[in-house]
Design a protein around this motif. Structure first.
Motif, PDB file in Angstrom:
ATOM      1  N   PHE A   1       0.808  -1.218   0.000  1.00  0.00           N
ATOM      2  CA  PHE A   1       0.000   0.000   0.000  1.00  0.00           C
ATOM      3  C   PHE A   1       0.848   1.278   0.000  1.00  0.00           C
ATOM      4  CE2 PHE A   1      -4.581  -1.085   1.551  1.00  0.00           C
ATOM      5  CZ  PHE A   1      -4.767  -1.837   0.411  1.00  0.00           C
TER       6      PHE A   1
ATOM      7  N   ILE B   1       0.225   3.769  -3.025  1.00  0.00           N
ATOM      8  CA  ILE B   1      -0.381   5.082  -2.770  1.00  0.00           C
ATOM      9  C   ILE B   1       0.547   6.197  -3.244  1.00  0.00           C
ATOM     10  CG2 ILE B   1      -1.193   6.649  -0.960  1.00  0.00           C
ATOM     11  CD1 ILE B   1      -1.935   4.092   0.657  1.00  0.00           C
ATOM     12  N   GLN B   2       1.842   6.028  -3.005  1.00  0.00           N
ATOM     13  CA  GLN B   2       2.802   7.059  -3.395  1.00  0.00           C
ATOM     14  C   GLN B   2       2.910   7.183  -4.908  1.00  0.00           C
ATOM     15  OE1 GLN B   2       6.228   7.172  -0.909  1.00  0.00           O
ATOM     16  NE2 GLN B   2       7.477   8.264  -2.412  1.00  0.00           N
TER      17      GLN B   2
ATOM     18  N   HIS C   1      -0.171   9.378  -5.612  1.00  0.00           N
ATOM     19  CA  HIS C   1      -0.203  10.686  -4.964  1.00  0.00           C
ATOM     20  C   HIS C   1       1.197  11.045  -4.471  1.00  0.00           C
ATOM     21  CE1 HIS C   1      -4.607  10.473  -5.090  1.00  0.00           C
ATOM     22  NE2 HIS C   1      -4.485   9.222  -4.683  1.00  0.00           N
TER      23      HIS C   1
ATOM     24  N   THR D   1       1.105  13.178   0.894  1.00  0.00           N
ATOM     25  CA  THR D   1      -0.244  12.609   0.916  1.00  0.00           C
ATOM     26  C   THR D   1      -0.190  11.134   1.253  1.00  0.00           C
ATOM     27  OG1 THR D   1      -1.020  14.204  -0.743  1.00  0.00           O
ATOM     28  CG2 THR D   1      -2.327  12.198  -0.448  1.00  0.00           C
ATOM     29  N   SER D   2       0.768  10.444   0.689  1.00  0.00           N
ATOM     30  CA  SER D   2       0.939   9.028   0.987  1.00  0.00           C
ATOM     31  C   SER D   2       1.165   8.804   2.478  1.00  0.00           C
ATOM     32  CB  SER D   2       2.110   8.459   0.188  1.00  0.00           C
ATOM     33  OG  SER D   2       2.410   7.140   0.587  1.00  0.00           O
TER      34      SER D   2
ATOM     35  N   ILE E   1      -2.093   9.324   4.404  1.00  0.00           N
ATOM     36  CA  ILE E   1      -3.041   8.218   4.256  1.00  0.00           C
ATOM     37  C   ILE E   1      -2.608   7.028   5.104  1.00  0.00           C
ATOM     38  CG2 ILE E   1      -3.947   6.503   2.637  1.00  0.00           C
ATOM     39  CD1 ILE E   1      -3.893   8.755   0.516  1.00  0.00           C
TER      40      ILE E   1
ATOM     41  N   MET F   1      -9.432   0.611  -3.369  1.00  0.00           N
ATOM     42  CA  MET F   1      -8.090   0.781  -3.932  1.00  0.00           C
ATOM     43  C   MET F   1      -8.102   0.748  -5.457  1.00  0.00           C
ATOM     44  SD  MET F   1      -5.495   1.448  -1.973  1.00  0.00           S
ATOM     45  CE  MET F   1      -4.053   0.904  -2.908  1.00  0.00           C
TER      46      MET F   1
ATOM     47  N   GLY G   1      -8.237   4.343  -6.570  1.00  0.00           N
ATOM     48  CA  GLY G   1      -7.382   5.142  -5.711  1.00  0.00           C
ATOM     49  C   GLY G   1      -6.856   6.425  -6.299  1.00  0.00           C
TER      50      GLY G   1
ATOM     51  N   MET H   1      -9.540   7.554  -1.741  1.00  0.00           N
ATOM     52  CA  MET H   1      -8.391   7.043  -1.007  1.00  0.00           C
ATOM     53  C   MET H   1      -8.533   7.275   0.493  1.00  0.00           C
ATOM     54  SD  MET H   1      -5.718   5.300  -1.277  1.00  0.00           S
ATOM     55  CE  MET H   1      -5.473   5.284  -3.050  1.00  0.00           C
ATOM     56  N   TYR H   2      -9.102   8.403   0.861  1.00  0.00           N
ATOM     57  CA  TYR H   2      -9.317   8.648   2.287  1.00  0.00           C
ATOM     58  C   TYR H   2     -10.389   7.715   2.857  1.00  0.00           C
ATOM     59  CZ  TYR H   2      -6.279  12.740   2.345  1.00  0.00           C
ATOM     60  OH  TYR H   2      -5.182  13.562   2.290  1.00  0.00           O
TER      61      TYR H   2
ATOM     62  N   ALA I   1      -8.663   4.471   3.440  1.00  0.00           N
ATOM     63  CA  ALA I   1      -7.849   4.484   4.656  1.00  0.00           C
ATOM     64  C   ALA I   1      -8.705   4.189   5.888  1.00  0.00           C
ATOM     65  CB  ALA I   1      -7.153   5.829   4.806  1.00  0.00           C
TER      66      ALA I   1
END
Length: 427
Positions: A255, A259-260, A263, A267-268, A271, A313, A316, A322-323, A326
């Motif tokens: 993850f 995520i990175q 974003h 931000t990563s 999250i 996801m 995402g 994405m939030y 999380a």
């Protein structure tokens, strides 16, 4: 009367467990992926090669879990944990010297040995021995340290990586883990209430007043663990545990990088902190559900939240989604650490717990060892995580099926030894 005014020592055990799970466990679980981009870029290796280092740590548990469980049950927990914490921190420190993938793998081999001797297995055993009532709550609080540590150290690791690089970050995190954990192991932990002249919390509660969770987890099966090998419930629970390990590590290890890629690093990190923070309350909520309604209800809650997280996801790229992911993922993460010991006690019984949990841990760890590489390999083959998340959705549903099915089909062996013996004769 004087003893009643004192805080039950088992709660100090739980506090100590929080320290261990906050400082040691996230380094292997939720934070391992934070180093992925920096390490792979400098060493010139791909993502799956990097994730193999974490897989090696998990694979060691396949072989060590039954041995550690047996040694802990025989009263050797203190020796295992003291040596384990020191060895873990030294081995983690050596990640900073890596010049290629093989160096990472050698460090991971030793990290795996010391991690399994010092962390989750002894903690699960202690909580099970110290609590009869409120076991789900105690286990949840103990494991909530994973989320607490992930929340705090996700930001810390990000700052360290940005300012000092990945080598110094490994060194600093090893030092933090040693300073925080070793005193707890030396001066707080006791493997069972007997070491303090006490009995388990709630052991003197009348059966009629016990919670549903306590009733489930304190019963004794009429058959041994060995006798259960040929039973349907045994294979169902093992399938569930294997897939549970796979989906947890597949998510936690991948993850951060996934995520990175969608974003920016800040931000990563936010999250990751959110799902780690929500995971603290997710564990408490799952523990409460387990104590109040039993393992079927808590399994549905945890697996359901995980299921939704993997669906989200797939979308995402949208920051709002994405939030939401999380939040859902945070509620589901307890199934990786809180659920297995509770389900083991419910399916195999209190008396069989130490032996059974060693087997359960081995099988779950096999899934854990495969999970991170499984997802990373799909990424390398397809260039996208989407296919991997689809697999995780299916595996999460099968995890829930295995757990509920094993609980339901194991009930026939809890009606009394006489009935179970007659069933064995027929079979």
């Amino acid at each position: 009367m004087e003893n009643k005014k004192k805080l039950f020592y088992g709660w100090w055990i739980v506090v100590g467990c929080v320290v261990i799970t906050a400082t040691v466990v996230p380094l292997v679980m939720s934070l391992s992926g934070k180093y992925a981009l920096a390490v792979t870029e400098e060493l010139g290796i791909n993502r799956s090669q990097f994730m193999l280092a974490n897989t090696i740590v998990q694979m060691i548990g396949i072989f060590l879990s039954p041995i550690v469980s047996k040694r802990v049950a025989l009263g050797q927990m203190k020796m295992l944990q003291v040596g384990g914490i020191i060895g873990f921190c030294i081995s983690y420190f050596t990640y900073s010297f890596a010049q290629n993938a093989m160096h990472l793998y050698i460090s991971s081999f030793f990290i795996g040995i010391f991690f399994w001797a010092s962390a989750l297995i002894p903690i699960s055993y202690m909580v099970t021995m110290w609590f009869k009532e409120k076991r789900g709550l105690a286990m949840s609080i103990a494991m909530a340290g994973i989320g607490l540590g992930g929340t705090i150290f996700s930001q810390v690791v990000t700052i360290f990586l940005d300012n000092y690089g990945w080598r110094t970050t490994y060194q600093l995190m090893a030092g933090i883990a040693l300073v925080c954990s070793l005193p707890i192991v030396l001066f707080v932990f006791k493997s069972s209430p007997a070491e303090k002249g006490l009995v388990a919390y709630g052991a003197d509660v009348e059966p009629a007043k016990q919670s549903e969770g306590a009733i489930e987890e304190s019963k004794d099966s009429a058959i041994t663990v060995k006798a259960s090998y040929g039973k349907f419930f045994f294979w169902l629970v093992m399938i569930g545990m294997f897939l549970n390990g796979l989906i947890n590590t597949g998510a936690l290890s991948n993850f951060p990088a996934a995520i990175q890629e969608m974003h920016d690093p800040t931000t990563s990190a936010n999250i990751i902190s959110i799902y780690s923070f929500v995971g603290i309350f997710g564990k408490l909520l799952l523990g409460w559900i387990n104590d109040r309604f039993g393992v079927v209800a808590s399994s549905i809650f945890g697996c359901g939240a995980f299921f939704i997280a993997f669906i989200l996801m797939l979308f995402g790229q949208n920051l709002g989604v994405m939030y939401l992911m999380a939040f859902s993922f945070g509620l589901g993460t307890p199934i990786g650490t809180v659920s297995p010991p509770l389900i083991t006690a419910s399916v195999f019984g209190q008396k069989n717990y130490p032996e059974a949990f060693g087997l359960v841990s081995s099988v779950g760890t096999l899934g854990t060892a495969i999970g991170s590489v499984f997802v990373a390999r799909i990424l390398d083959m397809t260039g996208s995580y989407s296919t991997a998340w689809l697999f995780m959705i299916v595996f999460t549903a099968l995890t829930l099926f295995g757990w509920i099915g094993s609980y339901v089909t194991s009930r026939r062996y809890f009606d009394g030894a006489q009935k179970a013996d007659s069933v064995n004769v027929v079979e």
